[in-house]
Design a protein around this motif. Sequence first.
Motif, PDB file in Angstrom:
ATOM      1  N   PRO A 108      13.981 -34.488   5.908  1.00 42.79           N
ATOM      2  CA  PRO A 108      14.584 -33.751   7.021  1.00 42.79           C
ATOM      3  C   PRO A 108      15.896 -34.411   7.440  1.00 42.79           C
ATOM      4  O   PRO A 108      15.940 -35.634   7.602  1.00 42.79           O
ATOM      5  CB  PRO A 108      13.531 -33.860   8.141  1.00 42.79           C
ATOM      6  N   PHE A 109      16.959 -33.621   7.566  1.00 40.80           N
ATOM      7  CA  PHE A 109      18.251 -34.120   8.056  1.00 40.80           C
ATOM      8  C   PHE A 109      18.398 -33.703   9.496  1.00 40.80           C
ATOM      9  O   PHE A 109      18.578 -32.532   9.787  1.00 40.80           O
ATOM     10  CB  PHE A 109      19.403 -33.562   7.217  1.00 40.80           C
ATOM     11  N   ILE A 110      18.308 -34.676  10.382  1.00 41.96           N
ATOM     12  CA  ILE A 110      18.327 -34.336  11.804  1.00 41.96           C
ATOM     13  C   ILE A 110      19.623 -34.841  12.432  1.00 41.96           C
ATOM     14  O   ILE A 110      19.859 -36.051  12.515  1.00 41.96           O
ATOM     15  CB  ILE A 110      17.114 -34.952  12.510  1.00 41.96           C
ATOM     16  N   PRO A 111      20.492 -33.913  12.880  1.00 45.11           N
ATOM     17  CA  PRO A 111      21.746 -34.338  13.507  1.00 45.11           C
ATOM     18  C   PRO A 111      21.467 -34.974  14.862  1.00 45.11           C
ATOM     19  O   PRO A 111      20.389 -34.793  15.437  1.00 45.11           O
ATOM     20  CB  PRO A 111      22.523 -33.033  13.676  1.00 45.11           C
ATOM     21  N   LYS A 112      22.404 -35.744  15.369  1.00 52.83           N
ATOM     22  CA  LYS A 112      22.263 -36.327  16.713  1.00 52.83           C
ATOM     23  C   LYS A 112      21.937 -35.220  17.687  1.00 52.83           C
ATOM     24  O   LYS A 112      22.578 -34.166  17.674  1.00 52.83           O
ATOM     25  CB  LYS A 112      23.574 -37.008  17.129  1.00 52.83           C
ATOM     26  N   ASN A 113      20.974 -35.461  18.566  1.00 52.30           N
ATOM     27  CA  ASN A 113      20.534 -34.463  19.545  1.00 52.30           C
ATOM     28  C   ASN A 113      19.974 -33.206  18.881  1.00 52.30           C
ATOM     29  O   ASN A 113      19.858 -32.161  19.507  1.00 52.30           O
ATOM     30  CB  ASN A 113      21.674 -34.063  20.502  1.00 52.30           C
ATOM     31  N   GLY A 114      19.653 -33.288  17.573  1.00 49.84           N
ATOM     32  CA  GLY A 114      19.083 -32.138  16.882  1.00 49.84           C
ATOM     33  C   GLY A 114      17.608 -31.974  17.237  1.00 49.84           C
ATOM     34  O   GLY A 114      16.997 -32.868  17.818  1.00 49.84           O
ATOM     35  N   ASP A 115      17.050 -30.830  16.872  1.00 47.16           N
ATOM     36  CA  ASP A 115      15.660 -30.526  17.200  1.00 47.16           C
ATOM     37  C   ASP A 115      14.753 -31.099  16.105  1.00 47.16           C
ATOM     38  O   ASP A 115      14.369 -30.406  15.169  1.00 47.16           O
ATOM     39  CB  ASP A 115      15.495 -29.005  17.323  1.00 47.16           C
ATOM     40  N   LYS A 116      14.421 -32.376  16.260  1.00 50.09           N
ATOM     41  CA  LYS A 116      13.652 -33.066  15.233  1.00 50.09           C
ATOM     42  C   LYS A 116      12.334 -32.344  14.943  1.00 50.09           C
ATOM     43  O   LYS A 116      11.950 -32.151  13.798  1.00 50.09           O
ATOM     44  CB  LYS A 116      13.368 -34.506  15.676  1.00 50.09           C
ATOM     45  N   GLU A 117      11.671 -31.953  16.010  1.00 52.46           N
ATOM     46  CA  GLU A 117      10.322 -31.406  15.856  1.00 52.46           C
ATOM     47  C   GLU A 117      10.295 -30.164  14.973  1.00 52.46           C
ATOM     48  O   GLU A 117       9.493 -30.054  14.052  1.00 52.46           O
ATOM     49  CB  GLU A 117       9.742 -31.094  17.235  1.00 52.46           C
ATOM     50  N   SER A 118      11.213 -29.235  15.259  1.00 48.08           N
ATOM     51  CA  SER A 118      11.141 -27.980  14.507  1.00 48.08           C
ATOM     52  C   SER A 118      11.563 -28.189  13.050  1.00 48.08           C
ATOM     53  O   SER A 118      11.033 -27.551  12.148  1.00 48.08           O
ATOM     54  CB  SER A 118      11.964 -26.884  15.178  1.00 48.08           C
ATOM     55  N   ILE A 119      12.492 -29.110  12.804  1.00 47.86           N
ATOM     56  CA  ILE A 119      12.869 -29.382  11.413  1.00 47.86           C
ATOM     57  C   ILE A 119      11.703 -30.026  10.656  1.00 47.86           C
ATOM     58  O   ILE A 119      11.391 -29.647   9.525  1.00 47.86           O
ATOM     59  CB  ILE A 119      14.129 -30.284  11.339  1.00 47.86           C
ATOM     60  N   CYS A 120      11.034 -30.967  11.307  1.00 53.68           N
ATOM     61  CA  CYS A 120       9.895 -31.616  10.647  1.00 53.68           C
ATOM     62  C   CYS A 120       8.762 -30.625  10.386  1.00 53.68           C
ATOM     63  O   CYS A 120       8.094 -30.681   9.358  1.00 53.68           O
ATOM     64  CB  CYS A 120       9.405 -32.804  11.476  1.00 53.68           C
ATOM     65  N   ARG A 180      14.741 -33.938  -5.158  1.00 51.77           N
ATOM     66  CA  ARG A 180      14.909 -34.293  -3.751  1.00 51.77           C
ATOM     67  C   ARG A 180      15.342 -33.030  -3.029  1.00 51.77           C
ATOM     68  O   ARG A 180      16.252 -32.325  -3.486  1.00 51.77           O
ATOM     69  CB  ARG A 180      15.994 -35.357  -3.658  1.00 51.77           C
ATOM     70  N   ILE A 181      14.652 -32.737  -1.929  1.00 47.77           N
ATOM     71  CA  ILE A 181      15.010 -31.551  -1.145  1.00 47.77           C
ATOM     72  C   ILE A 181      15.456 -32.021   0.230  1.00 47.77           C
ATOM     73  O   ILE A 181      14.768 -32.818   0.879  1.00 47.77           O
ATOM     74  CB  ILE A 181      13.801 -30.592  -1.040  1.00 47.77           C
ATOM     75  N   GLU A 182      16.614 -31.550   0.675  1.00 50.16           N
ATOM     76  CA  GLU A 182      17.086 -31.921   1.999  1.00 50.16           C
ATOM     77  C   GLU A 182      17.127 -30.684   2.882  1.00 50.16           C
ATOM     78  O   GLU A 182      17.577 -29.620   2.467  1.00 50.16           O
ATOM     79  CB  GLU A 182      18.473 -32.575   1.901  1.00 50.16           C
ATOM     80  N   VAL A 183      16.623 -30.853   4.098  1.00 49.25           N
ATOM     81  CA  VAL A 183      16.559 -29.728   5.033  1.00 49.25           C
ATOM     82  C   VAL A 183      17.170 -30.136   6.363  1.00 49.25           C
ATOM     83  O   VAL A 183      16.675 -31.046   7.030  1.00 49.25           O
ATOM     84  CB  VAL A 183      15.106 -29.278   5.270  1.00 49.25           C
ATOM     85  N   GLY A 184      18.261 -29.485   6.736  1.00 46.41           N
ATOM     86  CA  GLY A 184      18.869 -29.689   8.050  1.00 46.41           C
ATOM     87  C   GLY A 184      18.826 -28.385   8.826  1.00 46.41           C
ATOM     88  O   GLY A 184      18.232 -27.405   8.356  1.00 46.41           O
ATOM     89  N   PRO A 185      19.432 -28.343  10.015  1.00 51.21           N
ATOM     90  CA  PRO A 185      19.390 -27.126  10.836  1.00 51.21           C
ATOM     91  C   PRO A 185      19.975 -25.920  10.098  1.00 51.21           C
ATOM     92  O   PRO A 185      19.438 -24.814  10.184  1.00 51.21           O
ATOM     93  CB  PRO A 185      20.265 -27.493  12.042  1.00 51.21           C
ATOM     94  N   LYS A 186      21.061 -26.133   9.352  1.00 49.40           N
ATOM     95  CA  LYS A 186      21.682 -25.021   8.621  1.00 49.40           C
ATOM     96  C   LYS A 186      20.718 -24.398   7.621  1.00 49.40           C
ATOM     97  O   LYS A 186      20.534 -23.186   7.569  1.00 49.40           O
ATOM     98  CB  LYS A 186      22.913 -25.555   7.850  1.00 49.40           C
ATOM     99  N   GLU A 187      20.093 -25.268   6.827  1.00 47.02           N
ATOM    100  CA  GLU A 187      19.153 -24.786   5.819  1.00 47.02           C
ATOM    101  C   GLU A 187      18.009 -24.026   6.487  1.00 47.02           C
ATOM    102  O   GLU A 187      17.572 -22.982   6.018  1.00 47.02           O
ATOM    103  CB  GLU A 187      18.581 -25.950   5.000  1.00 47.02           C
ATOM    104  N   MET A 188      17.518 -24.599   7.594  1.00 44.21           N
ATOM    105  CA  MET A 188      16.365 -24.015   8.257  1.00 44.21           C
ATOM    106  C   MET A 188      16.695 -22.611   8.748  1.00 44.21           C
ATOM    107  O   MET A 188      15.928 -21.672   8.550  1.00 44.21           O
ATOM    108  CB  MET A 188      15.927 -24.901   9.428  1.00 44.21           C
ATOM    109  N   GLU A 189      17.851 -22.467   9.361  1.00 46.67           N
ATOM    110  CA  GLU A 189      18.262 -21.155   9.877  1.00 46.67           C
ATOM    111  C   GLU A 189      18.353 -20.110   8.775  1.00 46.67           C
ATOM    112  O   GLU A 189      17.957 -18.967   8.954  1.00 46.67           O
ATOM    113  CB  GLU A 189      19.637 -21.272  10.550  1.00 46.67           C
TER     114      GLU A 189
END
Lengths: 500, 500
Positions: free
Chosen positions: A308-320, A366-375
Motif C-alpha cells: 500500500p502506498f499511503i501519501p501523507k495524511n492519506g486514508d491508510k485504513e481504506s487503502i489497506c 510486486r503490486i503497488e496500490v495508492g489512492p489513484k489506483e484505488m479510485e
Amino acid sequence: MGKTQKVAISPTREEDYAEWYQQVIKASDLAEHSPVRGCMVIKPWGYRLWEKIKESLDKKFKETGHENAYFPLFIPLSYLQKEAEHVEGFAKECAVVTHHKLEKSSSGELVPSGELEEPLVVRPTSEMIIGESFSRWIESYRDLPLKLNQWANIVRWEMRTRLFLRTAEILWQEGHTAHATKEEAVEETNQMLDIYVEISEKLLAIPVIKGQKSEREKFPGADTTLCFEAMMQDGKALQMGTSHFLGQNFSKAADITFTDQEGKLQHAWTTSWGVTTRLIGAIIMTHSDDNGLILPPRVASAHVVIIPFIPKNGDKESICEYCEKLKQQISSVNYHGSTLDVKVDDRDLRSGEKAWQWIKKGVPLRIEVGPKEMEANKVSLFKRTEDPKQRHELSEKEVTSKLSDILDDIQKELFARAKGRLNSQTKEINSKEEFYEYFKQKNPGFALVHYNPDHSFEEKIQQDLGVTVRCIPLEKKKEKGICPFSNQESSQRVIYAKSY
Amino acid sequence: MGKTQKVAISPTREEDYAEWYQQVIKASDLAEHSPVRGCMVIKPWGYRLWEKIKESLDKKFKETGHENAYFPLFIPLSYLQKEAEHVEGFAKECAVVTHHKLEKSSSGELVPSGELEEPLVVRPTSEMIIGESFSRWIESYRDLPLKLNQWANIVRWEMRTRLFLRTAEILWQEGHTAHATKEEAVEETNQMLDIYVEISEKLLAIPVIKGQKSEREKFPGADTTLCFEAMMQDGKALQMGTSHFLGQNFSKAADITFTDQEGKLQHAWTTSWGVTTRLIGAIIMTHSDDNGLILPPRVASAHVVIIPFIPKNGDKESICEYCEKLKQQISSVNYHGSTLDVKVDDRDLRSGEKAWQWIKKGVPLRIEVGPKEMEANKVSLFKRTEDPKQRHELSEKEVTSKLSDILDDIQKELFARAKGRLNSQTKEINSKEEFYEYFKQKNPGFALVHYNPDHSFEEKIQQDLGVTVRCIPLEKKKEKGICPFSNQESSQRVIYAKSY
C-alpha cells in the motif's frame, strides 16, 4: 536504485561474484552462518523455498512408487567399515559421537562422560545403515523392488563452508532402492535422474546437462554415478544432484540377498540418489542479479507482494482494506494446481524501502496500490525480471485473470536466459593450448573436449587451472576424436569446467 | 480369527499389555528397533501416519502465523550451559560429538581422530541454539512477536527404550516464540496447547485432559509447563505433548533483548512447545484391539484397501480390472478437503491371508470383490471397528456416495470409545487408604485427588506405587478440600496416575 541508478547489492556480480553471492543471501534473508562451525541457520524465507522444492520432489517420488521411511541418525563404526571404498571416502569428514552424557569434572566444568563402547558416526549418507534393514527385510524376489526415500539431515565435516553450497550439516533426501536385476536397477538410476532434471528445468528454471561422473569423481563405492550439472552466472559448474547405480557392491557389503524365482540365492542390485538444499544455492546463482534474489515463480516462497502506498495524511485504513481485498482475490487464483501465495506489506515503513526489500527477496511480482489506483480500480504491477521502475497498469479484473500467465512468462524467461548463457558459454576445444588459454580468462564457462578415460593427467589440469571433468554427457552425440592431453583416441567429448 | 475365534495378536491386551503393544507394531509393520542403541527405524506404514499428522499440525501452525525454519543439529557445550536448570535437566542423556574424523590406528583399526576444541552436544531440544539467533535477530518491539517452528530430529540418550514412546533419537516439531509482553507469551502458550488438543481429539480421536505440570514435572528452565494427557487402554497416562511458558529465563540466559516503544531495553518473553512421534504410540495404545492396529480415518496411512477374491480357475484379470476401476472411483471421493487413499492388494497370496494383514495394519475399511460382487455391481465392505466377518453389501454407487460418512462414523466411534473409557476409569479419591488400594489393583486408571503443591510426599508415592501427579487440570472446577497426604488445604483436585 533511486535517482543515482545504484544497484541494491554491493559488490556486483562483475566486481566480486563470491561476495555478491553472500550479500544476496543476506539481503534476501534466506539463511546465515551459525556460530556452530560449518552449520547454517535456514531462515523462514529460505526454508519456505525448500518446502516448495520438497513438495514437488516428494510428489514425484510417490508417483513413481517410492515410499518415505526414516532410519537412525547414527551409524555404528563397524557398519560404516563394511564397504572399504565407501568408508575411505567419508572417513576424513565424519562427526563422531563418543560419549552419552555430561558430568561435572573436579574443577566444576561440564565434560563429556559415559564413553560408548563403539563410537557412532553421524550419518554422512545412509547406504550402510539402510542396507542393514534391507538385508533383514528382503528374503524373496517377491520383496523386490524395494523403493524407499528419506528426508533427513546429514553431516559431512567440511573445513571451508559456504551457505547452501557446502556446509557441515546438510538437509537432503536420499533414495535407496533394491532390485532383482541389474537392468531394473539401471533403469531406476536413470528414472530418478530424469525426475531431478525435470524438476530442475521446469520448476527451478535451471537448464542442466545430464551426465555420468568420471571414475575419479564418482560416489565412493558406486559402479556408476549419474549427475546433472548447471552453469552458474560466473561460468562455473554446479553439481546439482546425483543418482548412483551401486551394482552389487553395497548388497555384498551389507549382505542383501534374495531367493530368485528358481530358488537360487542372489545378491540384490541397489541404487541411491539424492539432492540437497544446494538446489537453493543453484537458484540464487542462476537467476539473481545486482538487485538481489530472483525466485522462479514455480517454487517462489511467495508469488506476489502487495504494497500500500499511503501519501501523507492519506486514508491508510481504506487503502489497506483495498489491499486485503485484493489479496483475497489473488490468493484464489489457480497456479499449476495450487493457489498463489500473496503477502500484504502494511508495516510502518516508507513504501520505497519496502519495495526494495521485496525486490532483494526476489518475489516475482510486486503490486503497488495508492489512492489513484484505488479510485480507478487499478493496480501498478512490477515484474522482478524487469527494471524496478517498469510499471504495468492492470485493472482489478485483469489482476486475477492474467497473473498466472504473467508468472508463467517470467518462469520461461528465467529459463531462456539461463539456457542462452549455457549455450553461449560452452565451447568445443581441441588443443591443449586452446584449453589453457580458455580457462585462464575470467569466468571461462564450459569446455567440450575429447576424452579418454584411461589417463592420469586430470590431476595436473586440476592443479594448474582448478578445472575438472564435470561429466560425460549422456545426450551428446558420439563423435570420434583425440584427447588433446593424452593423444589417445576418444569416442566422445566431455564437459571440463571450474566448479563449486 | 478364522474358525477357532483366535485373535491375530498374541499375547492379548489382557494377557500382557506391554508385549501386546510390541506385537501390534510388529504385525502392522509401523516400525522396528534398529541395531543402533535406542534408535528405531520408522517403516513406510508408520512414516505415512507421521506425514499425515505433520501435515495437519503444520497447516495449523501456519494459519496461526508461525513460519518454519531450521537450526543446527549441534549445540556447543558453552551454549547449553547458559541456563543452569536447563543443562542439568539434559546432562545425563546427551550424545556428545568429540571428534571430526576417523583415522587408521597403528593396529590398522579405524578410530576417532581430530578432537574438537569444544565438544558439541547433539540437540536434545533447541532453546539455547535458537535463543542465540533470536538474540541477534530481535532488536526492537517491531521485531516481535517472532514465531518460528522447526521439524527436526533430537537425541536424548535413554537407557530403556520403547518404540514411539521413548527412543534415543526422536522426530518432532519444536515451536519457539518471543514476545514483548508476558500476557502475549502466556496467550501463545495456551493457544498452542489448544491446537494440540484439537488435533488430538478431532484427528487422532484421542480425548485428552488439558493441564499444568507440577513443579516436579515441569520442563527444565520453564516457568510453567502445560500438557495434555491421554489415558491408554491399560489405564496409564501418556503425556502427549507440552507447551512451555519460559518467562524471561531463557531470554536472560541467551540475552534476547528489545527496545520497547518508550526506548527502554527489555528482555523478551519466550515460549516453546512440541510434539513427537510419540503421538503414534498414543494412537496405537488408544484404539488398537487384539486383532492389531486400528487407525483413526482422519490420519490413516490409507483409508480403504480393495482385495480381489479370485476363485480357483477364476478370471483374475477381469476382477483385478474391476478393482482398479473401483480404486479410481473411490480415490476421487472428497474426504475433509482431501481425497481418499486407496490400495488394491493384488499380490499372489491367499485372499484370507491378505485380509488379515490389512486388519492387523489397521486400515479403517476393507472392500472385497469376487465374481459374485462383480456381476451384481456390488462390493462387500468390512469395518475395522466391527467383527472381521461382519459384512455390509454396498452397490457401486453407494461406495462413492457413502464412504466419507462411514469413515466419519468410525472416527466418532473411536473417540466415543476412548472417551467412555477415560470417564469410567477416572475416580475421585479422598483418603490415603483408598488411594493405595486403587493403585494396587490391575490397570487402575486416573485418580482425582485434592492437592497442595507445598509438599514432598510425591516422591514416596512414586516409590510405593509408581504413581505421579500427571497434571493439574485446567478445566476442572475449583473445589476446596484437603490433600489426603499432607492434610493441607487444597483448592483443586489433580490427576494422579501411572504413566508411560
